[in-house]
Write a protein that holds these residues in place. Structure first.
Motif, PDB file in Angstrom:
ATOM      1  N   TYR A  32     -13.385 -23.092  45.420  1.00 21.42           N
ATOM      2  CA  TYR A  32     -12.787 -23.987  46.391  1.00 21.42           C
ATOM      3  C   TYR A  32     -11.836 -23.043  47.255  1.00 21.42           C
ATOM      4  N   LEU A  33     -11.996 -23.313  48.527  1.00 23.58           N
ATOM      5  CA  LEU A  33     -10.947 -22.507  49.336  1.00 23.58           C
ATOM      6  C   LEU A  33     -10.147 -23.458  50.242  1.00 23.58           C
ATOM      7  N   LEU A  34      -8.944 -23.339  50.200  1.00 20.68           N
ATOM      8  CA  LEU A  34      -8.251 -24.428  50.976  1.00 20.68           C
ATOM      9  C   LEU A  34      -6.995 -23.882  51.720  1.00 20.68           C
ATOM     10  N   ASP A  35      -6.988 -24.029  53.119  1.00 25.30           N
ATOM     11  CA  ASP A  35      -6.195 -23.496  53.827  1.00 25.30           C
ATOM     12  C   ASP A  35      -4.870 -24.658  53.992  1.00 25.30           C
ATOM     13  N   LEU A  36      -3.667 -24.028  53.786  1.00 26.16           N
ATOM     14  CA  LEU A  36      -2.619 -25.277  53.688  1.00 26.16           C
ATOM     15  C   LEU A  36      -1.443 -24.798  54.760  1.00 26.16           C
ATOM     16  N   GLU A  37      -0.642 -25.448  55.225  1.00 22.28           N
ATOM     17  CA  GLU A  37       0.577 -25.477  55.839  1.00 22.28           C
ATOM     18  C   GLU A  37       1.666 -26.140  55.021  1.00 22.28           C
ATOM     19  N   CYS A  38       2.357 -25.226  54.263  1.00 21.34           N
ATOM     20  CA  CYS A  38       3.707 -25.848  53.554  1.00 21.34           C
ATOM     21  C   CYS A  38       4.541 -24.713  53.304  1.00 21.34           C
ATOM     22  N   LYS A  39       5.564 -25.154  52.547  1.00 25.23           N
ATOM     23  CA  LYS A  39       6.738 -24.156  52.044  1.00 25.23           C
ATOM     24  C   LYS A  39       6.210 -23.430  50.809  1.00 25.23           C
ATOM     25  N   LYS A  40       6.535 -22.175  50.627  1.00 21.81           N
ATOM     26  CA  LYS A  40       5.994 -21.528  49.311  1.00 21.81           C
ATOM     27  C   LYS A  40       6.534 -22.227  48.017  1.00 21.81           C
ATOM     28  N   ASN A  41       7.662 -22.865  48.017  1.00 23.85           N
ATOM     29  CA  ASN A  41       8.031 -23.517  46.623  1.00 23.85           C
ATOM     30  C   ASN A  41       7.099 -24.830  46.430  1.00 23.85           C
ATOM     31  N   GLN A  42       6.676 -25.407  47.470  1.00 21.98           N
ATOM     32  CA  GLN A  42       5.773 -26.423  47.348  1.00 21.98           C
ATOM     33  C   GLN A  42       4.439 -26.068  46.821  1.00 21.98           C
ATOM     34  N   LEU A  43       4.014 -24.742  47.377  1.00 25.44           N
ATOM     35  CA  LEU A  43       2.736 -24.170  46.932  1.00 25.44           C
ATOM     36  C   LEU A  43       2.822 -24.007  45.492  1.00 25.44           C
ATOM     37  N   ILE A  44       3.780 -23.461  44.958  1.00 28.06           N
ATOM     38  CA  ILE A  44       3.955 -22.789  43.631  1.00 28.06           C
ATOM     39  C   ILE A  44       3.891 -24.141  42.691  1.00 28.06           C
ATOM     40  N   LYS A  45       4.669 -25.114  42.884  1.00 25.94           N
ATOM     41  CA  LYS A  45       4.496 -26.297  42.303  1.00 25.94           C
ATOM     42  C   LYS A  45       3.200 -26.750  42.084  1.00 25.94           C
ATOM     43  N   LEU A  46       2.603 -26.884  43.252  1.00 27.64           N
ATOM     44  CA  LEU A  46       1.111 -27.284  43.573  1.00 27.64           C
ATOM     45  C   LEU A  46       0.252 -26.793  42.638  1.00 27.64           C
ATOM     46  N   ASN A  47       0.434 -25.215  42.610  1.00 27.63           N
ATOM     47  CA  ASN A  47      -0.578 -24.220  42.009  1.00 27.63           C
ATOM     48  C   ASN A  47      -0.659 -24.662  40.319  1.00 27.63           C
ATOM     49  N   LYS A  48       0.802 -24.941  40.066  1.00 28.72           N
ATOM     50  CA  LYS A  48       1.125 -25.167  38.585  1.00 28.72           C
ATOM     51  C   LYS A  48       0.284 -26.481  38.198  1.00 28.72           C
ATOM     52  N   LEU A  49       0.376 -27.493  38.999  1.00 24.92           N
ATOM     53  CA  LEU A  49      -0.273 -28.683  38.651  1.00 24.92           C
ATOM     54  C   LEU A  49      -1.764 -28.753  38.755  1.00 24.92           C
ATOM     55  N   ILE A  50      -2.432 -27.847  39.737  1.00 27.54           N
ATOM     56  CA  ILE A  50      -3.740 -27.703  39.565  1.00 27.54           C
ATOM     57  C   ILE A  50      -4.356 -26.756  38.561  1.00 27.54           C
ATOM     58  N   ASN A  51      -3.726 -25.850  37.906  1.00 29.51           N
ATOM     59  CA  ASN A  51      -3.808 -25.331  36.852  1.00 29.51           C
ATOM     60  C   ASN A  51      -4.018 -26.210  35.693  1.00 29.51           C
ATOM     61  N   GLN A  52      -3.203 -26.927  35.448  1.00 28.63           N
ATOM     62  CA  GLN A  52      -3.343 -28.036  34.406  1.00 28.63           C
ATOM     63  C   GLN A  52      -4.455 -28.926  34.299  1.00 28.63           C
ATOM     64  N   LEU A  53      -5.272 -29.071  35.360  1.00 36.15           N
ATOM     65  CA  LEU A  53      -6.210 -29.974  35.378  1.00 36.15           C
ATOM     66  C   LEU A  53      -7.633 -29.359  34.594  1.00 36.15           C
ATOM     67  N   ILE A  54      -7.998 -30.306  33.932  1.00 30.92           N
ATOM     68  CA  ILE A  54      -9.429 -29.897  33.093  1.00 30.92           C
ATOM     69  C   ILE A  54     -10.378 -29.403  34.044  1.00 30.92           C
ATOM     70  N   GLY A  55     -11.124 -28.317  33.709  1.00 33.02           N
ATOM     71  CA  GLY A  55     -12.344 -27.720  34.497  1.00 33.02           C
ATOM     72  C   GLY A  55     -11.732 -26.814  35.488  1.00 33.02           C
ATOM     73  N   ILE A  56     -10.404 -26.012  35.353  1.00 30.26           N
ATOM     74  CA  ILE A  56     -10.029 -25.270  36.384  1.00 30.26           C
ATOM     75  C   ILE A  56     -10.068 -23.952  35.484  1.00 30.26           C
ATOM     76  N   SER A  57     -10.529 -22.951  36.230  1.00 30.71           N
ATOM     77  CA  SER A  57     -10.674 -21.745  35.473  1.00 30.71           C
ATOM     78  C   SER A  57      -9.384 -21.105  35.854  1.00 30.71           C
ATOM     79  N   HIS A  58      -9.230 -20.620  37.172  1.00 33.64           N
ATOM     80  CA  HIS A  58      -8.097 -19.658  37.832  1.00 33.64           C
ATOM     81  C   HIS A  58      -7.896 -20.340  39.127  1.00 33.64           C
ATOM     82  N   THR A  59      -6.828 -20.168  39.318  1.00 29.03           N
ATOM     83  CA  THR A  59      -5.981 -20.478  40.935  1.00 29.03           C
ATOM     84  C   THR A  59      -5.144 -19.284  41.394  1.00 29.03           C
ATOM     85  N   TYR A  60      -5.189 -18.985  42.478  1.00 27.84           N
ATOM     86  CA  TYR A  60      -4.515 -17.917  43.245  1.00 27.84           C
ATOM     87  C   TYR A  60      -4.324 -18.243  44.664  1.00 27.84           C
ATOM     88  N   TYR A  61      -3.181 -17.919  45.199  1.00 29.66           N
ATOM     89  CA  TYR A  61      -3.033 -18.067  46.717  1.00 29.66           C
ATOM     90  C   TYR A  61      -2.314 -16.593  47.239  1.00 29.66           C
TER      91      TYR A  61
END
Length: 85
Positions: free
Chosen positions: A49-78
Motif C-alpha cells: 500500500y502506497l499513501l502520499d500524506l500531508e501532515c506533521k512528522k510527529n503525527q506521521l510517527i504516531k500513525l505509523n505506530k498504530l498501523i504497525n499494531q494492526l493484524i496483518g501488517i508485516s512492515h511499514t516505513y515512510y
C-alpha cells in the motif's frame, strides 16, 4: 510545519485491511493525496500500500505506530518526498 510524506505499508492480502488503515488516517484528519495498492510478484498473499500524506512528522510517527499494531501488517516505513520544480 506540514510536509509531504510517502507511507509504504506491506501487509497480508486480508479483507478490509485498507479500510482499517484509512479509518486511522481519517480520524486524525490527515490529507491523502495518493493511494495505490499492488500485489507483490514473488508472493501471492502480500500487498503493498502506497499513501502520499500531508501532515506533521510527529503525527506521521504516531500513525505509523498504530498501523504497525494492526493484524496483518508485516512492515511499514515512510520517507519525506522531495519537491521537484
Amino acid at each position: 510545519m506540514i510536509h509531504k510524506f510517502r507511507l509504504v505499508i506491506i501487509g497480508e492480502n486480508e479483507i478490509r485491511l485498507l479500510n482499517r488503515i484509512l479509518i486511522l488516517i481519517s480520524r486524525r484528519n490527515l490529507k491523502i493525496n495518493y493511494i495505490n495498492v499492488s500485489k507483490k510478484k514473488f508472493e501471492n498473499n502480500i500487498n503493498e500500500y502506497l499513501l502520499d500524506l500531508e501532515c506533521k512528522k510527529n503525527q506521521l510517527i504516531k500513525l505509523n505506530k498504530l498501523i504497525n499494531q494492526l493484524i496483518g501488517i508485516s512492515h511499514t516505513y515512510y520517507y519525506k518526498k522531495k519537491i521537484s520544480v
